[in-house]
Scaffold this motif. Structure first.
Motif, PDB file in Angstrom:
ATOM      1  N   ARG A 293       6.326 -11.395  -1.920  1.00 35.69           N
ATOM      2  CA  ARG A 293       6.620 -11.814  -3.301  1.00 35.69           C
ATOM      3  C   ARG A 293       6.898 -10.593  -4.178  1.00 35.69           C
ATOM      4  N   LEU A 294       6.056  -9.582  -4.036  1.00 39.61           N
ATOM      5  CA  LEU A 294       6.239  -8.372  -4.837  1.00 39.61           C
ATOM      6  C   LEU A 294       7.579  -7.727  -4.522  1.00 39.61           C
ATOM      7  N   ALA A 295       7.909  -7.593  -3.238  1.00 38.01           N
ATOM      8  CA  ALA A 295       9.181  -6.991  -2.849  1.00 38.01           C
ATOM      9  C   ALA A 295      10.348  -7.789  -3.418  1.00 38.01           C
ATOM     10  N   SER A 296      10.246  -9.111  -3.340  1.00 41.41           N
ATOM     11  CA  SER A 296      11.305  -9.979  -3.850  1.00 41.41           C
ATOM     12  C   SER A 296      11.474  -9.817  -5.359  1.00 41.41           C
ATOM     13  N   ALA A 297      10.346  -9.810  -6.082  1.00 42.92           N
ATOM     14  CA  ALA A 297      10.403  -9.670  -7.537  1.00 42.92           C
ATOM     15  C   ALA A 297      11.001  -8.323  -7.939  1.00 42.92           C
ATOM     16  N   LEU A 298      10.640  -7.277  -7.223  1.00 40.51           N
ATOM     17  CA  LEU A 298      11.197  -5.958  -7.520  1.00 40.51           C
ATOM     18  C   LEU A 298      12.696  -5.938  -7.258  1.00 40.51           C
ATOM     19  N   ALA A 299      13.100  -6.522  -6.136  1.00 42.70           N
ATOM     20  CA  ALA A 299      14.528  -6.549  -5.794  1.00 42.70           C
ATOM     21  C   ALA A 299      15.331  -7.306  -6.851  1.00 42.70           C
ATOM     22  N   GLN A 300      14.778  -8.422  -7.347  1.00 37.46           N
ATOM     23  CA  GLN A 300      15.475  -9.192  -8.376  1.00 37.46           C
ATOM     24  C   GLN A 300      15.630  -8.404  -9.663  1.00 37.46           C
ATOM     25  N   ARG A 301      14.752  -7.443  -9.875  1.00 37.52           N
ATOM     26  CA  ARG A 301      14.824  -6.607 -11.080  1.00 37.52           C
ATOM     27  C   ARG A 301      15.603  -5.314 -10.823  1.00 37.52           C
ATOM     28  N   GLY A 302      16.317  -5.278  -9.719  1.00 39.61           N
ATOM     29  CA  GLY A 302      17.207  -4.161  -9.462  1.00 39.61           C
ATOM     30  C   GLY A 302      16.580  -2.968  -8.785  1.00 39.61           C
ATOM     31  N   ILE A 303      15.328  -3.108  -8.314  1.00 41.97           N
ATOM     32  CA  ILE A 303      14.653  -2.000  -7.637  1.00 41.97           C
ATOM     33  C   ILE A 303      15.054  -1.994  -6.170  1.00 41.97           C
ATOM     34  N   GLY A 304      15.475  -0.827  -5.677  1.00 41.32           N
ATOM     35  CA  GLY A 304      15.910  -0.734  -4.292  1.00 41.32           C
ATOM     36  C   GLY A 304      15.647   0.623  -3.698  1.00 41.32           C
ATOM     37  N   ARG A 305      16.407   0.967  -2.687  1.00 37.40           N
ATOM     38  CA  ARG A 305      16.190   2.184  -1.917  1.00 37.40           C
ATOM     39  C   ARG A 305      16.196   3.418  -2.819  1.00 37.40           C
ATOM     40  N   GLY A 306      15.113   4.192  -2.721  1.00 36.74           N
ATOM     41  CA  GLY A 306      15.024   5.446  -3.449  1.00 36.74           C
ATOM     42  C   GLY A 306      14.522   5.331  -4.872  1.00 36.74           C
ATOM     43  N   ASP A 307      14.262   4.122  -5.367  1.00 33.23           N
ATOM     44  CA  ASP A 307      13.693   3.971  -6.710  1.00 33.23           C
ATOM     45  C   ASP A 307      12.179   4.178  -6.648  1.00 33.23           C
ATOM     46  N   THR A 308      11.622   4.770  -7.700  1.00 32.85           N
ATOM     47  CA  THR A 308      10.185   5.037  -7.747  1.00 32.85           C
ATOM     48  C   THR A 308       9.457   3.963  -8.534  1.00 32.85           C
ATOM     49  N   VAL A 309       8.427   3.402  -7.928  1.00 30.80           N
ATOM     50  CA  VAL A 309       7.514   2.476  -8.594  1.00 30.80           C
ATOM     51  C   VAL A 309       6.148   3.145  -8.633  1.00 30.80           C
ATOM     52  N   ALA A 310       5.645   3.399  -9.822  1.00 32.33           N
ATOM     53  CA  ALA A 310       4.361   4.081  -9.989  1.00 32.33           C
ATOM     54  C   ALA A 310       3.258   3.063 -10.246  1.00 32.33           C
ATOM     55  N   VAL A 311       2.091   3.333  -9.673  1.00 33.85           N
ATOM     56  CA  VAL A 311       0.928   2.481  -9.916  1.00 33.85           C
ATOM     57  C   VAL A 311      -0.259   3.365 -10.286  1.00 33.85           C
ATOM     58  N   MET A 312      -1.029   2.898 -11.241  1.00 30.51           N
ATOM     59  CA  MET A 312      -2.292   3.552 -11.596  1.00 30.51           C
ATOM     60  C   MET A 312      -3.362   2.467 -11.482  1.00 30.51           C
ATOM     61  N   LEU A 313      -3.910   2.373 -10.276  1.00 32.13           N
ATOM     62  CA  LEU A 313      -4.801   1.270  -9.922  1.00 32.13           C
ATOM     63  C   LEU A 313      -6.051   1.791  -9.225  1.00 32.13           C
ATOM     64  N   SER A 314      -7.128   1.053  -9.361  1.00 28.73           N
ATOM     65  CA  SER A 314      -8.327   1.320  -8.581  1.00 28.73           C
ATOM     66  C   SER A 314      -8.155   0.738  -7.183  1.00 28.73           C
ATOM     67  N   ASN A 315      -9.188   0.841  -6.371  1.00 30.58           N
ATOM     68  CA  ASN A 315      -9.162   0.274  -5.018  1.00 30.58           C
ATOM     69  C   ASN A 315      -9.324  -1.240  -5.092  1.00 30.58           C
ATOM     70  N   THR A 316      -8.234  -1.904  -5.403  1.00 27.13           N
ATOM     71  CA  THR A 316      -8.215  -3.349  -5.621  1.00 27.13           C
ATOM     72  C   THR A 316      -7.158  -3.989  -4.729  1.00 27.13           C
ATOM     73  N   PRO A 317      -7.152  -5.334  -4.619  1.00 21.59           N
ATOM     74  CA  PRO A 317      -6.114  -5.994  -3.822  1.00 21.59           C
ATOM     75  C   PRO A 317      -4.699  -5.644  -4.266  1.00 21.59           C
ATOM     76  N   ALA A 318      -4.485  -5.454  -5.564  1.00 22.40           N
ATOM     77  CA  ALA A 318      -3.147  -5.113  -6.056  1.00 22.40           C
ATOM     78  C   ALA A 318      -2.665  -3.793  -5.466  1.00 22.40           C
ATOM     79  N   MET A 319      -3.574  -2.850  -5.282  1.00 23.98           N
ATOM     80  CA  MET A 319      -3.192  -1.560  -4.701  1.00 23.98           C
ATOM     81  C   MET A 319      -2.752  -1.733  -3.250  1.00 23.98           C
ATOM     82  N   LEU A 320      -3.430  -2.577  -2.508  1.00 20.50           N
ATOM     83  CA  LEU A 320      -3.029  -2.836  -1.116  1.00 20.50           C
ATOM     84  C   LEU A 320      -1.678  -3.548  -1.068  1.00 20.50           C
ATOM     85  N   GLU A 321      -1.465  -4.501  -1.973  1.00 21.08           N
ATOM     86  CA  GLU A 321      -0.182  -5.214  -2.023  1.00 21.08           C
ATOM     87  C   GLU A 321       0.948  -4.276  -2.409  1.00 21.08           C
TER      88      GLU A 321
END
Length: 544
Positions: A55-83
């Motif tokens: 789902r996350l990959a699909s949502a990112l792709a629909q928003r134009g995110i693809g090969r070589g684009d950077t997605v930054a996360v500032m997360l604790s050790n939570t399920p979202a970080m694993l996803e």
């Protein structure tokens, strides 16, 4: 050409790029109902873990995110970080996991340098991220993560949402059956990890899919993760992508037990309640467990493997861990080697040694990881291996598929790091007769505090910004809790006065709190005739 070079070409049937993303799809196919993630009251199966990552990959792709684009996360050790570790590269993008202990200025630098397109931020860190975004030139889409299992009695509090979208809303945009992307090439970037701040050359370490996949197999072997491993997240996932363990566990369809804060009671409860078999962390985590209040400890009948890196643990801590039911596995590596690339492979005959004898063996960093092709202690000038005598000091060097692609946008630093066809660690050590290496010093004056790297130069630069400071030199001081902490030697300008407390407070305005000196000593700083500070003299003074 020989007979084996004719009509035996690569094709889609016999050659596919290596990627750790395949581990998750396989686990979901074989063990769809097995619990993949435990977090507070949450229990998430491998079927759901895989579907949410898609789902996350699909949502990112629909928003134009693809090969070589950077997605930054500032997360604790939570399920979202694993996803995020799976969904972001499934879209072809590159994951930047930001250290949650950094200050706004360095975060802004990383966002700009990596040309970040999307930022996902846990509400615990929304204030510092908001300040960073104000400083940054990039204007990424900001997504808030509101942890539903954020404890009410937490030592930190949630900040206000700062994004235009919430994590669950983003995932709801995606398709759980999304046909995610295998990498075009296993050399494609999968993640980005920074090793320094805004001072000096930027050091954005780029990992590729091949290395991350091989680290999964190597971690299984080095940590002895047979059967059904249950892994407790005491190691921050932002640190070298959690030594690649977010991708590793799926190989055995193991269970991730998330942990937002490392507290003794929570660790012992997880071990006793969930049957935790493995965890990783700096020596401070071991000390925390050994010195915990008896009321916080729990009994458990099985042996738990504790993978530790950084400074060698003291003999007393090793003995305490053994008595508490932990088997300590000593590792060594760098951000540039995907985390651990050296393991202290323990030999059965060493069990017969006395306490000091075992501690001496355990203090050695060890031999090359299963996925590393070569490890050596070499003369940095001649590029010849030093004698394996346990005395001749050289630079520790690595070669293999779990060495980074290089430093992002920094060809000069990459060329220097790979000079002579080896990765130069900057760490100095010796090679023993049996081939085990042992570190003796850090050529780059890095201080390892609680498993985090602190640049002495960065701390010195902060001290120099105080108007009363004439000379500053920072070295590591041993600390029973953190392993090492910064100790600053300071000379004041004639006629100027300042207290140690005032200087430490000044540093806290310039640096993340964990980087600030824990002690200030006012003294004449020893120098050579050319004015170069003699840090080896300061280290000796510190030891004495």
């Amino acid at each position: 050409m020989g007979i084996y070079d004719e009509d035996l070409d690569r094709n889609a049937a016999n050659y596919q790029p290596l990627t750790p993303l395949s581990h998750l799809s396989r686990a979901a196919q074989i063990h769809p109902e097995r619990i993949a993630i435990i977090h507070g009251s949450l229990r998430r199966t491998y079927r759901d873990f895989y579907a949410r990552s898609r789902r996350l990959a699909s949502a990112l792709a629909q928003r134009g995110i693809g090969r070589g684009d950077t997605v930054a996360v500032m997360l604790s050790n939570t399920p979202a970080m694993l996803e995020a570790h799976h969904g972001v590269p499934m879209a072809g993008a590159v994951l930047l996991s930001i250290n949650t202990r950094l200050d706004a200025e360095i975060i802004a630098f990383q966002l700009d340098h990596s040309e970040t397109k999307i930022v996902v931020v846990d509400r615990e860190f929304s204030a510092v991220m908001a300040a960073a975004l104000d400083k940054a030139r990039v204007t990424p889409l900001v997504v808030d993560y509101d942890d539903p299992d954020f404890p009410e009695d937490a030592p930190a509090k949630k900040g206000q949402p700062i994004g235009s979208l919430e994590w669950e809303a983003l995932l709801a945009e995606g398709d759980p059956a999304f046909e995610w992307h295998m990498p075009t090439d296993e050399w494609d970037a999968i993640s980005l990890n920074y090793t320094s701040g805004t001072t000096g050359n930027p050091k954005g370490v780029v990992y590729h899919h091949r290395g991350a996949a091989l680290m999964g197999y190597a971690n299984i072997v080095a940590a002895g993760m047979t059967g059904h491993p249950v892994y407790l997240w005491t190691l921050p996932m932002f640190h070298c992508n959690g030594w690649c363990f977010p991708w590793t566990l799926a190989l055995q369809a193991g269970t991730h037990v998330c942990l937002r804060w490392v507290r003794p009671k929570a660790v012992y409860d997880a071990i006793a309640d969930h049957g935790v078999t493995h965890l990783c962390g700096a020596p401070i985590v071991m000390a925390t467990l050994v010195n915990a209040d008896e009321a916080d400890k729990r009994d458990f009948s099985h042996t738990v493997t504790f993978n530790t890196a950084a400074a060698p643990p003291p003999q007393s801590v090793l003995a305490g861990m053994r008595d508490a039911g932990f088997a300590v596995n000593h590792l060594y590596g760098l951000t540039e080697t995907y985390g651990p690339a050296v393991v202290n492979a323990w030999k059965a005959e060493w069990d017969a040694l006395d306490g000091p004898g075992q501690a001496a063996k355990k203090a050695r960093q060890g031999v090359r990881y299963p996925a590393l092709e070569d490890l050596a202690v070499m003369d940095a000038e001649t590029m010849e291996k030093v004698p394996a005598d346990g005395e001749t000091i050289g630079e520790v060097m690595f070669r293999g598929n779990i060495v980074m692609r290089g430093y992002l946008k920094n060809p000069g630093a990459s060329a220097e790091a790979f000079r002579g066809g080896w990765f130069h660690s900057g760490d100095l050590g010796v090679c023993h007769e049996d081939g085990y290496i042992e570190l003796k010093d850090r050529a780059k004056d890095i201080i390892i505090s609680g498993g985090e790297n602190i640049s002495s130069i960065e701390v010195e630069n902060a001290l120099y910004q105080h108007p009363a400071v004439q000379t500053a030199a920072v070295v590591a001081r041993h600390d029973d809790k953190w392993g090492e902490v910064p100790l600053a030697f300071v000379e004041l300008k004639p006629g100027r006065q300042v207290t140690a407390e005032e200087l430490i407070a000044h540093c806290r305005e310039k640096l993340a709190r964990f980087k600030c000196p824990k002690e200030i000593r006012f003294a004449e700083v020893p120098k050579t005739s050319t004015g170069k500070i003699q840090k080896y003299v300061l280290r000796k003074m510190t030891e004495e």
